[in-house]
Design an enzyme around this catalytic site. Sequence first.
Site, mmCIF file in Angstrom:
data_model
loop_
_atom_site.group_PDB
_atom_site.id
_atom_site.type_symbol
_atom_site.label_atom_id
_atom_site.label_comp_id
_atom_site.label_asym_id
_atom_site.label_seq_id
_atom_site.Cartn_x
_atom_site.Cartn_y
_atom_site.Cartn_z
ATOM 1 N N ARG A 15 84.408 -133.184 -79.885
ATOM 2 C CA ARG A 15 83.011 -133.794 -79.355
ATOM 3 C C ARG A 15 82.778 -133.497 -77.814
ATOM 4 O O ARG A 15 81.555 -133.754 -77.265
ATOM 5 C CB ARG A 15 83.054 -135.298 -79.631
ATOM 6 C CG ARG A 15 83.287 -135.782 -80.830
ATOM 7 C CD ARG A 15 82.187 -135.161 -81.688
ATOM 8 N NE ARG A 15 82.327 -135.433 -83.153
ATOM 9 C CZ ARG A 15 81.509 -135.076 -84.093
ATOM 10 N NH1 ARG A 15 80.567 -134.385 -83.743
ATOM 11 N NH2 ARG A 15 81.715 -135.593 -85.356
ATOM 12 N N SER B 63 75.363 -155.126 -85.360
ATOM 13 C CA SER B 63 74.347 -154.781 -86.608
ATOM 14 C C SER B 63 73.142 -155.231 -86.454
ATOM 15 O O SER B 63 72.571 -156.208 -86.063
ATOM 16 C CB SER B 63 74.999 -155.899 -87.772
ATOM 17 O OG SER B 63 74.232 -155.776 -88.882
ATOM 18 N N ARG C 16 71.039 -155.754 -88.864
ATOM 19 C CA ARG C 16 70.502 -156.529 -89.827
ATOM 20 C C ARG C 16 70.464 -158.015 -89.485
ATOM 21 O O ARG C 16 69.995 -158.774 -89.880
ATOM 22 C CB ARG C 16 71.701 -156.473 -91.065
ATOM 23 C CG ARG C 16 71.762 -155.235 -92.000
ATOM 24 C CD ARG C 16 72.585 -155.395 -93.242
ATOM 25 N NE ARG C 16 71.943 -156.588 -94.039
ATOM 26 C CZ ARG C 16 72.779 -157.033 -94.894
ATOM 27 N NH1 ARG C 16 73.964 -156.683 -95.398
ATOM 28 N NH2 ARG C 16 72.189 -158.001 -95.618
#
Length: 216
Positions: A181, A89, A91
Amino acid sequence: MNTIKPSVEIIDMEDYDKILHKIERIGRVCYKSEDNISDGSAERFIGNILRRGHESVIEHESITVRFTCDRGVTHEIVRHRIASYSQESTRYCNYTSDKFGNEITVIDIASGFNYDLNNENDRKKYDIWMESMNASEKAYFDMLEAGATPQEARSVLPNSLKTEIVATMNLRGWRNFFRLRSDRAAHPQMKELSDMALALFKEKLPLFFEDINPSS
């Protein structure tokens, strides 16, 4: 600033033989043919159900993989929605701390796009990219020094920022993942990562993935 190549690691997978026997036991419930289980019967049974497209049976087994890649690629990975994800993260991670070497880390663009750095045009693109990465790192550090929180400062971080994402999918989900993919139409950096993972899966779980090959 640190530049690295992408990587793949399987972090949770049952023993291959146990997976084979588990899937056979489960699959034979459909046909009430449990009395046909014998040495070597799992490979034959599973091979047959995969050839017939009876892939719901293999949803009973899951594999967990850690991808180290750029954040742009993760936006493609999480489009596979029948899965569980845990991602580094921005953040809460402060890349000015010692834990991160007091620098941001980015995924080398030359790897996924097969740049030949002795080629004048490829070298020019690479140098522009590198200049942009260094500018992003400086802007990030300047934001934090000005009192911004990591979640504010992350707005200047590039798509090439290295991140780690852990994905858990069942075997059917992984087969779908690799079909999409590792296809030539996939984004080059996504295909690079998928091809690495597929090679691992073909080595460790050959029966389930031997029929899927990267396209060039």
